[in-house]
Write an enzyme that holds these catalytic residues in place. Structure first.
Site, mmCIF file in Angstrom:
data_model
loop_
_atom_site.group_PDB
_atom_site.id
_atom_site.type_symbol
_atom_site.label_atom_id
_atom_site.label_comp_id
_atom_site.label_asym_id
_atom_site.label_seq_id
_atom_site.Cartn_x
_atom_site.Cartn_y
_atom_site.Cartn_z
ATOM 1 N N ARG A 103 0.855 -1.178 0.000
ATOM 2 C CA ARG A 103 0.000 0.000 0.000
ATOM 3 C C ARG A 103 0.892 1.229 0.000
ATOM 4 N NH1 ARG A 103 -4.336 1.360 4.677
ATOM 5 N NH2 ARG A 103 -2.462 1.925 5.811
ATOM 6 N N THR A 107 -0.645 7.618 -1.017
ATOM 7 C CA THR A 107 -1.964 7.556 -1.690
ATOM 8 C C THR A 107 -2.874 6.494 -1.078
ATOM 9 O OG1 THR A 107 -1.224 5.884 -3.253
ATOM 10 C CG2 THR A 107 -0.852 8.183 -3.867
ATOM 11 N N ASP A 199 0.942 -2.012 12.366
ATOM 12 C CA ASP A 199 1.341 -2.506 11.048
ATOM 13 C C ASP A 199 1.654 -3.995 11.150
ATOM 14 O OD1 ASP A 199 3.076 -3.251 8.798
ATOM 15 O OD2 ASP A 199 2.940 -1.133 8.283
ATOM 16 N N ASP A 202 5.099 -5.266 9.703
ATOM 17 C CA ASP A 202 6.235 -4.864 10.547
ATOM 18 C C ASP A 202 6.278 -5.668 11.838
ATOM 19 O OD1 ASP A 202 7.242 -3.038 8.777
ATOM 20 O OD2 ASP A 202 6.315 -1.294 9.716
HETATM 21 C C1 PRP Z 1 -0.924 -4.134 4.798
HETATM 22 C C2 PRP Z 1 -1.804 -5.339 4.997
HETATM 23 C C3 PRP Z 1 -2.684 -5.303 3.794
HETATM 24 C C4 PRP Z 1 -2.849 -3.840 3.555
HETATM 25 C C5 PRP Z 1 -4.182 -3.428 4.056
HETATM 26 O O1 PRP Z 1 0.098 -4.393 3.910
HETATM 27 O O2 PRP Z 1 -1.080 -6.527 5.119
HETATM 28 O O3 PRP Z 1 -2.137 -5.953 2.669
HETATM 29 O O4 PRP Z 1 -1.833 -3.166 4.300
HETATM 30 O O5 PRP Z 1 -4.449 -2.106 3.730
HETATM 31 P P1 PRP Z 1 -5.552 -1.699 2.676
HETATM 32 O O6 PRP Z 1 -6.765 -2.522 2.977
HETATM 33 O O7 PRP Z 1 -5.760 -0.245 2.953
HETATM 34 O O8 PRP Z 1 -5.024 -1.954 1.297
HETATM 35 P P2 PRP Z 1 1.280 -3.342 3.621
HETATM 36 O O9 PRP Z 1 0.929 -2.471 2.459
HETATM 37 O O10 PRP Z 1 1.631 -2.646 4.898
HETATM 38 O O11 PRP Z 1 2.436 -4.248 3.121
HETATM 39 P P3 PRP Z 1 3.217 -5.426 3.873
HETATM 40 O O12 PRP Z 1 2.238 -6.560 4.051
HETATM 41 O O13 PRP Z 1 4.285 -5.748 2.903
HETATM 42 O O14 PRP Z 1 3.728 -4.910 5.181
HETATM 43 N N1 URA Z 2 -2.081 -2.277 7.271
HETATM 44 C C1 URA Z 2 -1.705 -2.684 8.499
HETATM 45 O O1 URA Z 2 -0.768 -3.491 8.635
HETATM 46 N N2 URA Z 2 -2.367 -2.195 9.561
HETATM 47 C C2 URA Z 2 -3.388 -1.336 9.456
HETATM 48 O O2 URA Z 2 -3.963 -0.929 10.469
HETATM 49 C C3 URA Z 2 -3.762 -0.921 8.156
HETATM 50 C C4 URA Z 2 -3.099 -1.405 7.082
#
Ligand code: PRP
Ligand code: URA
Length: 208
Positions: A103, A107, A199, A202
Protein backbone atom coordinates in the site's frame (compact mmCIF):
# COMPACT_ATOMS: atom_id res chain seq x y z
CA UNK A 1 -21.33 -10.66 0.00
CA UNK A 2 -21.49 -12.72 3.16
CA UNK A 3 -19.34 -11.50 6.07
CA UNK A 4 -18.72 -13.96 8.90
CA UNK A 5 -17.07 -12.94 12.16
CA UNK A 6 -15.40 -15.97 13.68
CA UNK A 7 -15.83 -15.16 17.34
CA UNK A 8 -14.48 -18.38 18.82
CA UNK A 9 -13.17 -17.67 22.35
CA UNK A 10 -9.68 -18.98 21.58
CA UNK A 11 -9.43 -16.69 18.55
CA UNK A 12 -10.67 -13.67 20.48
CA UNK A 13 -8.25 -14.31 23.34
CA UNK A 14 -5.28 -14.69 21.00
CA UNK A 15 -6.29 -11.60 19.01
CA UNK A 16 -6.37 -9.53 22.21
CA UNK A 17 -2.79 -10.62 22.93
CA UNK A 18 -1.77 -9.66 19.39
CA UNK A 19 -3.32 -6.21 19.69
CA UNK A 20 -1.22 -5.29 22.73
CA UNK A 21 1.69 -3.08 21.81
CA UNK A 22 4.14 -4.87 24.10
CA UNK A 23 3.59 -8.24 22.41
CA UNK A 24 6.88 -8.96 20.63
CA UNK A 25 7.58 -10.39 17.19
CA UNK A 26 7.95 -14.02 18.26
CA UNK A 27 4.65 -14.13 20.14
CA UNK A 28 2.86 -12.04 17.51
CA UNK A 29 3.93 -14.43 14.74
CA UNK A 30 3.00 -17.54 16.72
CA UNK A 31 -0.40 -16.14 17.68
CA UNK A 32 -1.19 -15.19 14.08
CA UNK A 33 -0.32 -18.68 12.88
CA UNK A 34 -2.49 -20.25 15.60
CA UNK A 35 -5.44 -17.99 14.78
CA UNK A 36 -5.07 -18.74 11.06
CA UNK A 37 -5.23 -22.45 11.88
CA UNK A 38 -8.40 -22.00 13.94
CA UNK A 39 -9.97 -19.79 11.26
CA UNK A 40 -9.15 -22.36 8.57
CA UNK A 41 -10.91 -24.98 10.67
CA UNK A 42 -14.01 -22.79 10.82
CA UNK A 43 -14.11 -21.71 7.16
CA UNK A 44 -13.85 -25.29 5.93
CA UNK A 45 -16.82 -26.38 8.08
CA UNK A 46 -19.17 -26.55 5.07
CA UNK A 47 -16.76 -28.17 2.63
CA UNK A 48 -18.54 -31.10 0.91
CA UNK A 49 -17.82 -34.72 1.78
CA UNK A 50 -18.36 -38.01 -0.02
CA UNK A 51 -18.33 -41.59 1.20
CA UNK A 52 -15.71 -44.06 0.10
CA UNK A 53 -15.16 -47.74 0.90
CA UNK A 54 -12.18 -48.37 3.16
CA UNK A 55 -10.82 -51.26 5.10
CA UNK A 56 -9.83 -50.80 8.74
CA UNK A 57 -7.75 -53.46 10.51
CA UNK A 58 -11.11 -54.79 11.76
CA UNK A 59 -13.55 -54.60 8.84
CA UNK A 60 -14.62 -52.97 5.59
CA UNK A 61 -16.74 -49.86 6.00
CA UNK A 62 -17.79 -46.63 4.39
CA UNK A 63 -16.06 -43.44 5.55
CA UNK A 64 -16.07 -39.77 4.57
CA UNK A 65 -13.43 -37.81 2.69
CA UNK A 66 -13.40 -34.30 1.25
CA UNK A 67 -15.13 -34.18 -2.11
CA UNK A 68 -15.13 -30.56 -3.29
CA UNK A 69 -12.64 -28.59 -5.31
CA UNK A 70 -8.99 -28.77 -4.40
CA UNK A 71 -7.71 -25.85 -2.35
CA UNK A 72 -5.16 -23.15 -3.06
CA UNK A 73 -3.92 -20.71 -0.45
CA UNK A 74 -2.86 -17.25 -1.59
CA UNK A 75 -1.14 -15.00 0.95
CA UNK A 76 -1.01 -11.33 0.01
CA UNK A 77 2.64 -10.39 0.59
CA UNK A 78 4.02 -9.59 2.91
CA UNK A 79 1.78 -9.81 5.96
CA UNK A 80 -0.38 -12.60 4.49
CA UNK A 81 2.64 -14.89 4.87
CA UNK A 82 2.01 -14.80 8.61
CA UNK A 83 -1.24 -16.71 8.09
CA UNK A 84 0.03 -19.21 5.51
CA UNK A 85 1.44 -21.96 7.73
CA UNK A 86 -1.64 -21.99 9.93
CA UNK A 87 -3.89 -22.67 6.93
CA UNK A 88 -1.53 -25.17 5.33
CA UNK A 89 -1.26 -27.04 8.65
CA UNK A 90 -5.01 -27.68 8.36
CA UNK A 91 -5.02 -28.34 4.59
CA UNK A 92 -1.61 -29.89 3.89
CA UNK A 93 -2.34 -30.78 0.25
CA UNK A 94 -3.15 -27.17 -0.68
CA UNK A 95 -1.09 -25.51 -3.39
CA UNK A 96 0.25 -22.06 -2.60
CA UNK A 97 0.21 -18.95 -4.79
CA UNK A 98 1.71 -15.59 -3.89
CA UNK A 99 0.46 -12.12 -4.71
CA UNK A 100 2.73 -9.18 -3.83
CA UNK A 101 0.82 -6.03 -3.02
CA UNK A 102 1.92 -3.07 -0.94
CA UNK A 103 0.00 0.00 0.00
CA UNK A 104 1.55 3.27 -1.08
CA UNK A 105 1.87 5.16 2.24
CA UNK A 106 0.89 8.49 0.63
CA UNK A 107 -1.96 7.56 -1.69
CA UNK A 108 -2.98 4.39 0.25
CA UNK A 109 -3.46 2.80 -3.21
CA UNK A 110 -2.28 -0.80 -3.71
CA UNK A 111 0.80 -1.44 -5.84
CA UNK A 112 1.24 -4.93 -7.33
CA UNK A 113 4.81 -6.24 -7.47
CA UNK A 114 4.62 -10.04 -7.65
CA UNK A 115 2.30 -12.81 -8.77
CA UNK A 116 3.08 -16.52 -8.95
CA UNK A 117 0.20 -18.98 -8.93
CA UNK A 118 -0.43 -22.69 -9.42
CA UNK A 119 -1.42 -23.26 -13.07
CA UNK A 120 -4.84 -24.71 -12.20
CA UNK A 121 -6.30 -21.81 -10.17
CA UNK A 122 -9.54 -22.08 -12.17
CA UNK A 123 -10.16 -25.54 -10.70
CA UNK A 124 -9.36 -24.65 -7.10
CA UNK A 125 -11.07 -22.89 -4.24
CA UNK A 126 -8.60 -20.17 -3.30
CA UNK A 127 -8.32 -19.04 0.30
CA UNK A 128 -6.82 -15.55 0.04
CA UNK A 129 -5.22 -14.48 3.31
CA UNK A 130 -4.16 -11.08 4.64
CA UNK A 131 -4.36 -10.11 8.32
CA UNK A 132 -5.49 -6.51 7.69
CA UNK A 133 -8.44 -5.28 5.62
CA UNK A 134 -8.13 -1.50 6.00
CA UNK A 135 -9.23 0.58 2.98
CA UNK A 136 -9.76 -2.76 1.22
CA UNK A 137 -7.62 -1.59 -1.70
CA UNK A 138 -4.98 -4.34 -1.45
CA UNK A 139 -7.43 -7.22 -1.04
CA UNK A 140 -9.76 -5.90 -3.76
CA UNK A 141 -6.83 -5.55 -6.19
CA UNK A 142 -5.55 -9.03 -5.30
CA UNK A 143 -8.99 -10.57 -5.88
CA UNK A 144 -9.29 -8.76 -9.24
CA UNK A 145 -5.85 -10.00 -10.27
CA UNK A 146 -6.75 -13.57 -9.30
CA UNK A 147 -9.99 -13.35 -11.30
CA UNK A 148 -7.96 -12.11 -14.31
CA UNK A 149 -5.74 -15.18 -13.89
CA UNK A 150 -8.79 -17.44 -14.00
CA UNK A 151 -9.86 -17.90 -10.37
CA UNK A 152 -13.56 -18.74 -10.10
CA UNK A 153 -14.04 -19.64 -6.46
CA UNK A 154 -12.44 -17.60 -3.68
CA UNK A 155 -12.74 -16.98 0.03
CA UNK A 156 -11.11 -13.95 1.67
CA UNK A 157 -9.79 -14.53 5.19
CA UNK A 158 -8.59 -11.56 7.25
CA UNK A 159 -7.85 -11.10 10.91
CA UNK A 160 -9.06 -7.54 11.51
CA UNK A 161 -11.29 -5.55 9.16
CA UNK A 162 -12.39 -1.93 9.07
CA UNK A 163 -15.96 -1.18 7.97
CA UNK A 164 -14.50 0.84 5.07
CA UNK A 165 -12.65 -2.24 3.74
CA UNK A 166 -15.68 -4.49 4.08
CA UNK A 167 -17.71 -2.00 2.03
CA UNK A 168 -15.12 -2.02 -0.77
CA UNK A 169 -15.03 -5.83 -0.96
CA UNK A 170 -18.81 -5.93 -0.88
CA UNK A 171 -19.01 -3.48 -3.80
CA UNK A 172 -16.19 -4.87 -5.93
CA UNK A 173 -16.34 -8.60 -5.11
CA UNK A 174 -19.84 -9.47 -3.87
CA UNK A 175 -19.21 -13.08 -4.94
CA UNK A 176 -16.32 -13.56 -2.46
CA UNK A 177 -17.30 -14.55 1.10
CA UNK A 178 -15.29 -12.74 3.76
CA UNK A 179 -14.25 -14.27 7.09
CA UNK A 180 -12.76 -12.07 9.80
CA UNK A 181 -11.92 -12.44 13.48
CA UNK A 182 -12.98 -8.87 14.29
CA UNK A 183 -14.60 -5.82 12.74
CA UNK A 184 -12.99 -2.73 14.27
CA UNK A 185 -14.31 0.78 14.59
CA UNK A 186 -12.75 2.82 11.78
CA UNK A 187 -9.63 3.94 9.94
CA UNK A 188 -7.52 6.82 11.21
CA UNK A 189 -6.15 9.65 9.01
CA UNK A 190 -3.15 7.48 8.04
CA UNK A 191 -5.35 4.58 6.96
CA UNK A 192 -4.57 2.47 10.03
CA UNK A 193 -7.31 0.39 11.59
CA UNK A 194 -8.53 1.72 14.96
CA UNK A 195 -8.02 0.16 17.48
CA UNK A 196 -6.34 -2.43 15.22
CA UNK A 197 -2.94 -3.85 16.02
CA UNK A 198 -0.61 -1.51 14.14
CA UNK A 199 1.34 -2.51 11.05
CA UNK A 200 0.91 -6.25 10.75
CA UNK A 201 3.83 -6.80 8.35
CA UNK A 202 6.24 -4.86 10.55
CA UNK A 203 5.11 -6.69 13.68
CA UNK A 204 5.38 -10.14 12.00
CA UNK A 205 8.81 -9.54 10.53
CA UNK A 206 10.29 -7.23 13.16
CA UNK A 207 10.82 -4.32 10.76
CA UNK A 208 9.34 -1.64 13.01
C1 PRP B 1 -0.92 -4.13 4.80
C2 PRP B 1 -1.80 -5.34 5.00
C3 PRP B 1 -2.68 -5.30 3.79
C4 PRP B 1 -2.85 -3.84 3.55
C5 PRP B 1 -4.18 -3.43 4.06
O1 PRP B 1 0.10 -4.39 3.91
O2 PRP B 1 -1.08 -6.53 5.12
O3 PRP B 1 -2.14 -5.95 2.67
O4 PRP B 1 -1.83 -3.17 4.30
O5 PRP B 1 -4.45 -2.11 3.73
P1 PRP B 1 -5.55 -1.70 2.68
O6 PRP B 1 -6.77 -2.52 2.98
O7 PRP B 1 -5.76 -0.24 2.95
O8 PRP B 1 -5.02 -1.95 1.30
P2 PRP B 1 1.28 -3.34 3.62
O9 PRP B 1 0.93 -2.47 2.46
O10 PRP B 1 1.63 -2.65 4.90
O11 PRP B 1 2.44 -4.25 3.12
P3 PRP B 1 3.22 -5.43 3.87
O12 PRP B 1 2.24 -6.56 4.05
O13 PRP B 1 4.28 -5.75 2.90
O14 PRP B 1 3.73 -4.91 5.18
N1 URA C 1 -2.08 -2.28 7.27
C1 URA C 1 -1.71 -2.68 8.50
O1 URA C 1 -0.77 -3.49 8.64
N2 URA C 1 -2.37 -2.19 9.56
C2 URA C 1 -3.39 -1.34 9.46
O2 URA C 1 -3.96 -0.93 10.47
C3 URA C 1 -3.76 -0.92 8.16
C4 URA C 1 -3.10 -1.40 7.08
Amino acid sequence: MKVTVIDHPLIQHKLTLMRQKDTGTKDFRELLEEIAMLMAYEITRDFPLKEIEIETPVTKCKAKVLAGKKVGVVPILRAGLGMLNGVVNMIPAARVGHVGMYRDPKTLKPVEYYCKLPNDVAERTLIVVDPMLATGGSAAAALSLLKEKGAKSMILMCLVAAPEGIKVINEEHPDVPLYVAAIDEKLNEKGYIVPGLGDAGDRIFGTL
